[in-house]
Design a protein around this motif. Structure first.
Motif, PDB file in Angstrom:
ATOM      1  N   LYS A   1      -4.224  12.940  96.305  1.00  0.00           N
ATOM      2  CA  LYS A   1      -3.531  13.357  95.093  1.00  0.00           C
ATOM      3  C   LYS A   1      -1.828  13.537  95.090  1.00  0.00           C
ATOM      4  O   LYS A   1      -1.051  13.562  94.243  1.00  0.00           O
ATOM      5  N   GLU A   2      -2.301  14.574  95.836  1.00  0.00           N
ATOM      6  CA  GLU A   2      -0.298  14.868  96.223  1.00  0.00           C
ATOM      7  C   GLU A   2       0.352  13.654  97.466  1.00  0.00           C
ATOM      8  O   GLU A   2       1.644  13.758  96.197  1.00  0.00           O
ATOM      9  N   LEU A   3      -0.343  13.124  97.356  1.00  0.00           N
ATOM     10  CA  LEU A   3       0.497  11.534  98.345  1.00  0.00           C
ATOM     11  C   LEU A   3       1.151  11.106  96.623  1.00  0.00           C
ATOM     12  O   LEU A   3       2.107  10.864  96.777  1.00  0.00           O
ATOM     13  N   ILE A   4       0.225  10.412  95.888  1.00  0.00           N
ATOM     14  CA  ILE A   4       0.929  10.268  94.527  1.00  0.00           C
ATOM     15  C   ILE A   4       1.527  10.416  94.230  1.00  0.00           C
ATOM     16  O   ILE A   4       2.397   9.891  93.559  1.00  0.00           O
ATOM     17  N   GLU A   5       1.240  11.825  93.699  1.00  0.00           N
ATOM     18  CA  GLU A   5       2.525  13.054  92.921  1.00  0.00           C
ATOM     19  C   GLU A   5       4.149  12.421  93.558  1.00  0.00           C
ATOM     20  O   GLU A   5       4.911  12.509  92.907  1.00  0.00           O
ATOM     21  N   THR A   6       4.118  13.041  94.767  1.00  0.00           N
ATOM     22  CA  THR A   6       5.108  12.537  95.723  1.00  0.00           C
ATOM     23  C   THR A   6       5.752  11.265  95.328  1.00  0.00           C
ATOM     24  O   THR A   6       6.445  10.957  95.323  1.00  0.00           O
ATOM     25  N   ILE A   7       5.272  10.282  95.442  1.00  0.00           N
ATOM     26  CA  ILE A   7       5.433   8.451  95.599  1.00  0.00           C
ATOM     27  C   ILE A   7       5.887   8.660  93.924  1.00  0.00           C
ATOM     28  O   ILE A   7       7.602   8.222  93.864  1.00  0.00           O
ATOM     29  N   VAL A   8       5.456   8.697  92.299  1.00  0.00           N
ATOM     30  CA  VAL A   8       5.912   9.066  91.927  1.00  0.00           C
ATOM     31  C   VAL A   8       7.162   9.518  90.728  1.00  0.00           C
ATOM     32  O   VAL A   8       8.030   9.099  90.396  1.00  0.00           O
ATOM     33  N   LYS A   9       6.950  11.491  91.329  1.00  0.00           N
ATOM     34  CA  LYS A   9       8.073  11.848  90.571  1.00  0.00           C
ATOM     35  C   LYS A   9       9.404  11.062  90.390  1.00  0.00           C
ATOM     36  O   LYS A   9      10.219  12.027  89.268  1.00  0.00           O
ATOM     37  N   PRO A  10       9.988  11.343  92.021  1.00  0.00           N
ATOM     38  CA  PRO A  10      11.023  10.605  91.849  1.00  0.00           C
ATOM     39  C   PRO A  10      11.400   9.799  91.408  1.00  0.00           C
ATOM     40  O   PRO A  10      12.640   9.779  90.611  1.00  0.00           O
ATOM     41  N   LEU A  11      10.156   8.551  90.626  1.00  0.00           N
ATOM     42  CA  LEU A  11      11.028   7.584  90.843  1.00  0.00           C
ATOM     43  C   LEU A  11      10.889   7.562  88.352  1.00  0.00           C
ATOM     44  O   LEU A  11      12.116   6.872  87.699  1.00  0.00           O
ATOM     45  N   VAL A  12      10.491   9.107  88.426  1.00  0.00           N
ATOM     46  CA  VAL A  12      10.401   9.040  86.752  1.00  0.00           C
ATOM     47  C   VAL A  12      11.695  10.192  86.018  1.00  0.00           C
ATOM     48  O   VAL A  12      11.902  10.941  86.870  1.00  0.00           O
ATOM     49  N   ASP A  13      11.480  10.076  84.455  1.00  0.00           N
ATOM     50  CA  ASP A  13      12.797  10.533  84.176  1.00  0.00           C
ATOM     51  C   ASP A  13      12.252  12.546  83.455  1.00  0.00           C
ATOM     52  O   ASP A  13      12.286  13.174  83.267  1.00  0.00           O
ATOM     53  N   PHE A  14      10.495  12.117  83.734  1.00  0.00           N
ATOM     54  CA  PHE A  14       9.671  13.544  82.651  1.00  0.00           C
ATOM     55  C   PHE A  14       8.726  13.759  84.339  1.00  0.00           C
ATOM     56  O   PHE A  14       7.355  13.286  83.695  1.00  0.00           O
ATOM     57  N   PRO A  15       9.404  14.167  85.190  1.00  0.00           N
ATOM     58  CA  PRO A  15       8.373  14.377  86.085  1.00  0.00           C
ATOM     59  C   PRO A  15       7.332  15.430  86.217  1.00  0.00           C
ATOM     60  O   PRO A  15       5.955  15.628  86.416  1.00  0.00           O
TER      61      PRO A  15
ATOM     62  N   VAL B   1     -13.537   5.742  94.667  1.00  0.00           N
ATOM     63  CA  VAL B   1     -12.373   6.951  94.215  1.00  0.00           C
ATOM     64  C   VAL B   1     -11.864   5.773  93.492  1.00  0.00           C
ATOM     65  O   VAL B   1     -10.913   5.278  94.061  1.00  0.00           O
ATOM     66  N   THR B   2     -11.870   6.069  92.089  1.00  0.00           N
ATOM     67  CA  THR B   2     -10.564   6.153  91.149  1.00  0.00           C
ATOM     68  C   THR B   2      -9.723   6.461  90.665  1.00  0.00           C
ATOM     69  O   THR B   2      -9.683   7.848  90.482  1.00  0.00           O
ATOM     70  N   TYR B   3      -8.295   7.059  91.307  1.00  0.00           N
ATOM     71  CA  TYR B   3      -8.048   7.862  91.078  1.00  0.00           C
ATOM     72  C   TYR B   3      -6.668   7.073  89.605  1.00  0.00           C
ATOM     73  O   TYR B   3      -5.977   6.409  89.470  1.00  0.00           O
ATOM     74  N   GLN B   4      -6.791   8.037  88.722  1.00  0.00           N
ATOM     75  CA  GLN B   4      -6.367   7.756  87.368  1.00  0.00           C
ATOM     76  C   GLN B   4      -4.748   8.039  86.894  1.00  0.00           C
ATOM     77  O   GLN B   4      -4.865   9.008  86.539  1.00  0.00           O
ATOM     78  N   LEU B   5      -3.330   7.248  87.059  1.00  0.00           N
ATOM     79  CA  LEU B   5      -1.641   7.536  87.461  1.00  0.00           C
ATOM     80  C   LEU B   5      -1.445   7.981  85.879  1.00  0.00           C
ATOM     81  O   LEU B   5      -1.508   7.008  85.428  1.00  0.00           O
ATOM     82  N   SER B   6      -1.150   9.084  85.686  1.00  0.00           N
ATOM     83  CA  SER B   6      -1.027   9.159  83.131  1.00  0.00           C
ATOM     84  C   SER B   6       0.382   9.143  83.539  1.00  0.00           C
ATOM     85  O   SER B   6       0.649  10.622  84.519  1.00  0.00           O
ATOM     86  N   VAL B   7       1.585   8.693  82.919  1.00  0.00           N
ATOM     87  CA  VAL B   7       3.169   8.968  82.850  1.00  0.00           C
ATOM     88  C   VAL B   7       3.605   8.609  81.653  1.00  0.00           C
ATOM     89  O   VAL B   7       2.635   8.647  80.629  1.00  0.00           O
ATOM     90  N   ASN B   8       4.542   9.712  81.211  1.00  0.00           N
ATOM     91  CA  ASN B   8       4.895   9.836  80.077  1.00  0.00           C
ATOM     92  C   ASN B   8       5.067   7.856  79.274  1.00  0.00           C
ATOM     93  O   ASN B   8       5.831   7.461  80.565  1.00  0.00           O
ATOM     94  N   LYS B   9       4.841   8.086  78.102  1.00  0.00           N
ATOM     95  CA  LYS B   9       5.297   6.456  77.439  1.00  0.00           C
ATOM     96  C   LYS B   9       6.478   5.884  78.040  1.00  0.00           C
ATOM     97  O   LYS B   9       6.700   5.138  78.344  1.00  0.00           O
ATOM     98  N   ASN B  10       7.815   6.533  78.249  1.00  0.00           N
ATOM     99  CA  ASN B  10       8.869   6.258  78.438  1.00  0.00           C
ATOM    100  C   ASN B  10       9.299   5.626  79.537  1.00  0.00           C
ATOM    101  O   ASN B  10       9.688   4.985  80.120  1.00  0.00           O
ATOM    102  N   ASP B  11       8.584   6.342  80.378  1.00  0.00           N
ATOM    103  CA  ASP B  11       8.554   6.349  82.212  1.00  0.00           C
ATOM    104  C   ASP B  11       7.573   4.884  82.288  1.00  0.00           C
ATOM    105  O   ASP B  11       7.800   4.670  84.242  1.00  0.00           O
ATOM    106  N   MET B  12       6.897   4.050  81.891  1.00  0.00           N
ATOM    107  CA  MET B  12       6.065   3.374  81.921  1.00  0.00           C
ATOM    108  C   MET B  12       6.341   2.486  82.529  1.00  0.00           C
ATOM    109  O   MET B  12       6.098   2.178  83.502  1.00  0.00           O
ATOM    110  N   GLY B  13       7.680   1.874  82.636  1.00  0.00           N
ATOM    111  CA  GLY B  13       8.094   0.888  82.849  1.00  0.00           C
ATOM    112  C   GLY B  13       8.899   1.089  84.264  1.00  0.00           C
ATOM    113  O   GLY B  13       9.116  -0.197  85.161  1.00  0.00           O
TER     114      GLY B  13
END
Length: 76
Positions: free
Chosen positions: A2-16, A30-42
């Protein structure tokens, strides 16, 4: 993982602060469901899904030592 996914994704988005990873464990998967702000989806999916594919590749490689199959879902 879970921490790995957050570490990869947070620098990519405007709303970490909106990045959330939920874990669902079953018998053989094991299913990891990643949810981000609607504006960061792209930004997370990328052109033709390239960024999402790269994230999945890293996560699957890191989880290859586990006995369970790992899935990463990107949800709104």
């Amino acid at each position: 993982m879970k921490e790995l996914i957050e570490t990869i994704v947070k620098p990519l988005v405007d709303f970490p602060e909106d990045v959330q990873v939920n874990v669902q464990e079953e018998d053989q998967r094991v299913t990891y469901q990643l949810s981000v702000n609607k504006n960061d989806m792209g930004k997370v999916i990328g052109k033709q899904g390239r960024v999402a594919k790269a994230i999945r590749t890293v996560v699957y490689a890191a989880g290859s030592s586990e006995q369970k199959k790992i899935f990463l879902e990107i949800i709104e």
